[in-house]
Enzyme design. Sequence first.
Site, PDB file in Angstrom:
ATOM      1  N   GLY A   1       0.588  -1.093  -0.022  1.00  0.00           N
ATOM      2  CA  GLY A   1      -0.224  -0.082   0.332  1.00  0.00           C
ATOM      3  C   GLY A   1       1.253   1.259   0.007  1.00  0.00           C
ATOM      4  O   GLY A   1       0.982   2.133  -1.160  1.00  0.00           O
TER       5      GLY A   1
ATOM      6  N   ARG B   1      -1.589  10.673  10.765  1.00  0.00           N
ATOM      7  CA  ARG B   1      -0.252   9.532  11.462  1.00  0.00           C
ATOM      8  C   ARG B   1       0.634  10.636  12.382  1.00  0.00           C
ATOM      9  O   ARG B   1       1.508  10.117  13.328  1.00  0.00           O
ATOM     10  CB  ARG B   1       0.317   9.390  10.303  1.00  0.00           C
ATOM     11  CG  ARG B   1      -0.340   8.784   9.033  1.00  0.00           C
ATOM     12  CD  ARG B   1       0.228   8.184   7.992  1.00  0.00           C
ATOM     13  NE  ARG B   1       1.403   7.241   8.251  1.00  0.00           N
ATOM     14  CZ  ARG B   1       2.617   7.035   8.520  1.00  0.00           C
ATOM     15  NH1 ARG B   1       3.003   8.312   8.556  1.00  0.00           N
ATOM     16  NH2 ARG B   1       3.244   6.400   9.090  1.00  0.00           N
TER      17      ARG B   1
ATOM     18  N   CYS C   1      -9.360  21.115  18.070  1.00  0.00           N
ATOM     19  CA  CYS C   1      -9.186  21.631  19.630  1.00  0.00           C
ATOM     20  C   CYS C   1      -8.417  19.823  20.742  1.00  0.00           C
ATOM     21  O   CYS C   1      -9.373  19.336  21.702  1.00  0.00           O
ATOM     22  CB  CYS C   1     -10.662  21.595  20.074  1.00  0.00           C
ATOM     23  SG  CYS C   1     -11.023  22.746  19.801  1.00  0.00           S
ATOM     24  N   GLU C   2      -7.249  19.712  20.733  1.00  0.00           N
ATOM     25  CA  GLU C   2      -6.811  18.619  20.905  1.00  0.00           C
ATOM     26  C   GLU C   2      -5.379  18.954  20.355  1.00  0.00           C
ATOM     27  O   GLU C   2      -4.679  19.379  19.983  1.00  0.00           O
ATOM     28  CB  GLU C   2      -6.682  16.950  19.858  1.00  0.00           C
ATOM     29  CG  GLU C   2      -8.254  16.984  19.738  1.00  0.00           C
ATOM     30  CD  GLU C   2      -8.393  16.233  20.415  1.00  0.00           C
ATOM     31  OE1 GLU C   2      -7.700  15.528  21.531  1.00  0.00           O
ATOM     32  OE2 GLU C   2      -9.655  15.457  20.204  1.00  0.00           O
TER      33      GLU C   2
HETATM   34  N1  LLP Z   1      -2.389  -6.461   3.767  1.00  0.00           N
HETATM   35  C1  LLP Z   1      -2.629  -6.170   5.415  1.00  0.00           C
HETATM   36  C2  LLP Z   1      -3.221  -7.715   5.652  1.00  0.00           C
HETATM   37  C3  LLP Z   1      -3.013  -5.262   5.790  1.00  0.00           C
HETATM   38  O1  LLP Z   1      -3.764  -5.212   6.797  1.00  0.00           O
HETATM   39  C4  LLP Z   1      -1.756  -3.814   5.432  1.00  0.00           C
HETATM   40  C5  LLP Z   1      -1.767  -2.858   6.252  1.00  0.00           C
HETATM   41  C6  LLP Z   1      -1.011  -4.348   3.978  1.00  0.00           C
HETATM   42  C7  LLP Z   1      -1.196  -5.241   3.446  1.00  0.00           C
HETATM   43  C8  LLP Z   1      -0.545  -3.226   3.259  1.00  0.00           C
HETATM   44  O2  LLP Z   1       0.604  -2.237   4.245  1.00  0.00           O
HETATM   45  P1  LLP Z   1       1.673  -1.162   3.510  1.00  0.00           P
HETATM   46  O3  LLP Z   1       2.249  -1.463   2.854  1.00  0.00           O
HETATM   47  O4  LLP Z   1       0.732  -0.096   2.876  1.00  0.00           O
HETATM   48  O5  LLP Z   1       2.628  -0.930   5.234  1.00  0.00           O
HETATM   49  N2  LLP Z   1      -2.129   3.239   9.302  1.00  0.00           N
HETATM   50  C9  LLP Z   1      -1.075   2.819   9.403  1.00  0.00           C
HETATM   51  C10 LLP Z   1      -0.617   1.866   8.509  1.00  0.00           C
HETATM   52  C11 LLP Z   1      -1.782   0.403   8.615  1.00  0.00           C
HETATM   53  C12 LLP Z   1      -1.327  -0.921   8.534  1.00  0.00           C
HETATM   54  C13 LLP Z   1      -2.200  -1.952   8.213  1.00  0.00           C
HETATM   55  N3  LLP Z   1      -1.924  -3.010   7.716  1.00  0.00           N
HETATM   56  C14 LLP Z   1       0.084   4.259   8.825  1.00  0.00           C
HETATM   57  O6  LLP Z   1      -0.307   5.223   8.673  1.00  0.00           O
HETATM   58  O7  LLP Z   1       1.599   3.805   9.312  1.00  0.00           O
END
Ligand code: LLP
Length: 422
Positions: free
Chosen positions: A275, A312, A346-347
């Site tokens: 992602g 984030r 407001c945080e």
């Molecule tokens: N596959 C599964 C099953 C996942 O749970 C995730 C992400 C991905 C793929 C993709 O991961 P990536 O390649 O993007 O690292 N909100 C957090 C990241 C949460 C990731 C959750 N799962 C942040 O902003 O750092």
Amino acid sequence: MHEFKYVNNHLYCEKVKLEDLARRFGTPLYVYSYHTLIDHFIKLQTAFRQIEPLICYSVKANSNLAILKALVDKGAGLDIVSGGELFRALEAGCPADKIVYASVGKTDREIEEAVRKKILFFNVESGGELENINRISKRLNRVSGVAIRINPDVEPKTHKYITTGKLTNKFGIDFKSAERILLLCKRLTNIRISGLHIHIGSQITESSPYVSAITKMVDFIQRLRRKGVDLEYLNIGGGLGIVYDRETPQTAARFAARILPLLKETGLKIILEPGRFIAGNAGVLLTKVLYIKPTPKNKFVIVDAGMNDLIRPALYDAYHQIIPLKVSKYQSIKVSEKVDIVGPICESADFFAKDRRLPKIKEADFLAIMGAGAYGFSMSSNYNSRLKAEEVLVVKDRVFTIRKRETRRDLISKETIPAFLL
Ligand code: LLP
């Protein structure tokens, strides 16, 4: 690599001056570079070309339809985690047989929709879920593909909130239980065991955690084979880290070089679920400075974006580079100062940077918060009744709105005042 660069002291996205976009569309504004997005996808595809994996872009990172369609057009599949994401994936034209579905809490309704649409497979996270998919598939007279998500118990060396492959995490199934389930599930008539899945965490900058996890998987696959369980796919999840600050994450090529020998040893078809690697550095959040507020302890730069737009820093203490859209003569490093960049919410967690040394900034300047393409807009909210930002996509010198700024009416459109209050 990304296409946000200074030309004659102005920050550009591809061939478009970002200050022009900030004035034309208003701020806060998400801007994405089409070429950066596609370049990242192709870099992964190229690095792994020997095994031609299915690359299922992780929708949660940035789920805008235009982003999904751009990637699907290049051959990407999609990794989803909810009925809402299934809907988006199909709306974006993703073939169902390129969709994989993870989540520890799939509801009956969500499972039924995915079964009916004939997705490639579910990444199953518990024995109960497996029984449920079998039951629902039986009722619909279907046989559904499933991959068992394994929790390989490895340390990915990342923030604890985005660590997912340790036994203390809620995700996946440990090896022992998974083996028991796999041997028992031969009695489940309406599922087909398609493969195994892991996803050990996010923003992982080294290959060693992957090497440990995949090595464990190779052993497990061989053990299962000896017991008569044949698999088709190994899904190694996402998690590849990007540069936010001074990290030196592995490149796609180096990552592939480290794990390709292991992947080949499995003899299985491989799936990746990146992602952040694809979307993270393909987007920035533009914001305008509202006030400069010196206090006895700090100097606050108050901007018009808030933690509702990009959570984030507040949630993970994440670092995002922040740079001016225009570098004027008076803004040299010599006159830099330490500031806190904060939003209007407001945080006290509503900050983008703390104690950050920046070129001198004044009211009405525009700033770019870098690396905001993944988990930026997709995690945004209406907190403090703020309107979600507009999103635009830049393709060379062209600019397309891919999500309009919300309106005040949008804020209350789902709310009603009961008759007794009228
Ligand atoms: N596959 C599964 C099953 C996942 O749970 C995730 C992400 C991905 C793929 C993709 O991961 P990536 O390649 O993007 O690292 N909100 C957090 C990241 C949460 C990731 C959750 N799962 C942040 O902003 O750092």
